[in-house]
Scaffold this active site. Structure first.
Site, PDB file in Angstrom:
ATOM      1  N   GLU A  80       1.784  -0.286  -4.723  1.00 13.22           N
ATOM      2  CA  GLU A  80       0.929   0.865  -5.379  1.00 13.22           C
ATOM      3  C   GLU A  80       1.234   2.212  -5.645  1.00 13.22           C
ATOM      4  OE1 GLU A  80      -3.205   3.177  -3.495  1.00 13.22           O
ATOM      5  OE2 GLU A  80      -1.714   2.525  -2.151  1.00 13.22           O
ATOM      6  N   ASP A  91       0.859  -1.160  -0.004  1.00 12.39           N
ATOM      7  CA  ASP A  91      -0.026  -0.010  -0.003  1.00 12.39           C
ATOM      8  C   ASP A  91       0.772   1.418  -0.058  1.00 12.39           C
ATOM      9  OD1 ASP A  91      -2.672   1.149   0.495  1.00 12.39           O
ATOM     10  OD2 ASP A  91      -1.753   1.792   2.280  1.00 12.39           O
TER      11      ASP A  91
END
Ligand code: CA
Ligand code: CA
Ligand code: CA
Length: 604
Positions: free
Chosen positions: A335, A301
């Site tokens: 990401e 993330d």
């Protein structure tokens, strides 16, 4: 004779050993990342296998437990037992790997008074070492991983090193919402700005990663004065995470420049990932999950909000940990969020941070534009732009590709927005066309849970996180789904849904067709207007061509498409019929119905 018995037994054992060893686990361990089809699921929204854990063991109202199944901003009851029970549904869709949203223990509820929401999404971690009780137990996670492995499926964890939950507060600036305080205006060497008292003497800045340098960082009040509210002093696990010295403490990011790396995401405590103690701590945390559970990969993330040097240490450490555990093909993808077609941005993180993969936002934008009836010129550029990635086009085959997600919103929502007046049937056809591109073009196709049931949504974030089990959220239940007359008011696990059937068919085709998993790509046709998009892919061993043709317009297409001169006869693997033979060496006639597609394999 007696002496022969043991050797006969040994011989018998050696004869059965190869088959006994080639179980699902060995088979899946041998698969490389580009051979997978990924299914991304948020466990809270998937299936409720155990109502007794819905409040996470907490007692009180929704602002304490975080549980409220009618509110899209709170926990709905989905858990790991539920996900485990539905593995068959996911496998029958053709997925071979599951990306599970973060499962770590979260702060149940946070946010300003009157605007609270819950950690149902998993991105507000307090305890990095255990499963959140809303999702079940550590044993439930073990059971999920083991059950997936027994079916030959991989499990990818969703991990976070950029921040923790919002626990740390600042003594100044509450009313202004903690605006970002830069390194220029608030250097590490002064308390509360350039005019403040000298602090941290000898600290040579965070560009010096040595432990000796960081030992001189002793006062974290250079920008704001951070503090941990009473009662939360030990809420984070491992314990070192409770000390504000390991955070940036510069206020909220405005997503630009320096603040993108140093700022807090709407209050989420941003870790000082330049500090070697933080690097070592994160390596220990996530290495443990590999050791204990034997997971097969990490989705990282907010990767672009962490300094590249952190990843240059973290990634090799995780790969080594996995290799030691017998997981040679451990996949890691970050990401790097992007709102445009921007492969240069994505590729820079594979070079500067040495991330083995990044979520391919460029692919998403290119496919949605083309399948939505716009230009296909970005899609046409993809094979060339793959040269930007570290490792080039070969490495780009490991980039997870997707059509939408839990932040940006779903594919069907974007396709609808591109042409709001189109019929329900056209929306279904465009959704199918986009999925046909996803499942045949290069990259690792990643299905966002619920897309296969026609979920569309009206926005990103909470509006794109519908329930698969019977939902109690009014705004979800009021939406028209693609390809079905039902709504989310009843459960959405229908294997007969047209999108589920198409994805299952193309996933099965993909994983047995090396040209589609590992083949190089050549753009054959594209346009700034709706019409023909064609890409050839080539079997890495035999060199045999598979021609992919898509019609992004609502008119039929009949056109000559360039192919390899050696490709003289074709068979259809999926979609509409293919010309049986080339019109002439180097050219084949392609006929496609409105919004149709064809997968034409050259015959030897
Ligand atoms: Ca539950
Ligand atoms: Ca950061
Ligand atoms: Ca905070």
């Amino acid at each position: 004779m007696n002496r022969l018995l043991p050797s006969l037994a040994a011989l018998a054992a050696s004869l059965v050993a190869p088959t006994a060893m080639a179980g699902p686990l060995e088979d899946l361990r041998a698969r490389t990342p580009e051979q997978e089809v990924i299914y991304f699921v948020l466990p809270d929204r998937f299936e409720n296998g155990d109502p007794s854990n819905d409040t996470g063991g907490l007692k009180g109202g929704k602002l304490v437990t975080g549980f409220d199944p009618v509110d899209k901003a709170f926990y709905h009851g989905g858990d790991l037992k539920g996900l485990t029970a539905r593995l068959g549904y996911i496998q029958n869709l053709g997925a071979t790997a599951i990306w599970v949203g973060p499962i770590f223990r979260n702060k149940p509820v946070q946010g300003p008074k009157g605007n609270e929401s819950a950690g149902y999404h998993g991105y507000w971690i307090t305890d990095f070492t255990h499963v959140d009780p809303h999702f079940g137990t550590d044993a439930d996670f073990k059971a999920l991983v083991d059950a997936a492995h027994a079916k030959g499926m991989k499990v990818y964890m969703d991990i976070i090193a950029n921040h923790t939950a919002d626990v740390i507060q600042y003594k100044e600036g509450t009313a202004e919402g903690y605006p970002y305080r830069s390194k220029a205006d608030y250097p590490f060497s002064r308390k509360g700005g350039v005019g403040g008292a000298p602090i941290n003497p000898g600290f040579a800045g965070d560009g010096d990663a040595s432990a000796a340098n960081w030992a001189k960082m002793i006062d974290p009040s250079f920008a704001y004065t951070p503090y941990v509210p009473k009662g939360e002093e030990r809420v984070k696990v491992p314990g070192w995470l409770n000390d504000p010295i390991y955070y940036h403490n510069r206020g909220n990011t405005d997503w630009k420049g320096e603040s993108a790396q140093y700022g807090d995401f709407v209050g989420l405590d941003d870790l000082a990932t330049e500090n070697p103690r933080v690097v070592e701590g994160m390596i220990a945390i996530y290495g443990d999950w590999i050791d204990k559970y034997g997971v097969d990969g990490f989705r990282i993330d907010t990767a672009k909000h962490v300094n590249p040097e952190f990843w240059r240490q973290f990634v090799p450490a995780m790969k080594a940990r996995a290799a030691a555990k017998g997981i040679p093909n451990f996949h890691i993808f970050g990401e790097v969020m992007s709102g445009d077609y921007d492969p240069a941005l994505l590729a820079s993180w594979t070079r500067n941070a040495a991330l083995p993969g990044v979520l391919d936002f460029a692919f998403m934008h290119a496919v949605l534009k083309a399948a939505g009836g716009g230009s296909s010129e970005e899609l046409a550029r993809l094979p060339d732009d793959d040269g930007l990635y570290e490792g080039g086009a070969r490495a780009a085959m490991q980039l997870p590709t997707f059509l939408g997600n839990h932040d940006a919103g779903r594919a069907a929502m974007f396709l609808k927005a591109a042409n709001p007046a189109m019929s329900a049937d056209e929306l279904l056809k465009r959704d199918e066309l986009a999925h046909a591109m996803l499942l045949t073009l290069r990259g690792v196709p990643t299905i966002y849970y619920g897309d296969e049931q026609g979920f569309a949504g009206t926005g990103g974030d909470q509006l794109s996180r519908q329930d698969m089990f019977a939902s109690k959220v009014a705004i979800y239940n009021g939406e028209a789904l693609v390809g079905t007359a039902k709504t989310t008011k009843t459960e959405s696990f229908d294997p007969a849904h047209p999108l589920y059937r198409l994805i299952a068919q193309l996933s099965a085709l993909r994983v047995k067709t090396p040209a589609l998993t590992d083949g190089r790509s050549v753009t054959r046709a594209a346009s700034e207007k709706p019409g023909l998009v064609a890409v050839s892919r080539f079997d890495p061993k035999t060199g045999r061509e598979v021609l992919l043709a898509f019609n992004t317009s609502t008119a039929p297409i009949s056109a000559q498409v360039a192919v390899d001169p050696a490709s003289l006869a074709f068979e259809a693997l999926a979609g509409t019929a293919c010309a049986a033979t080339a019109s002439a060496p180097g050219s084949v006639r392609v006929e496609l119905p409105p919004l149709g597609f064809a997968v034409c394999a050259a015959k030897p």
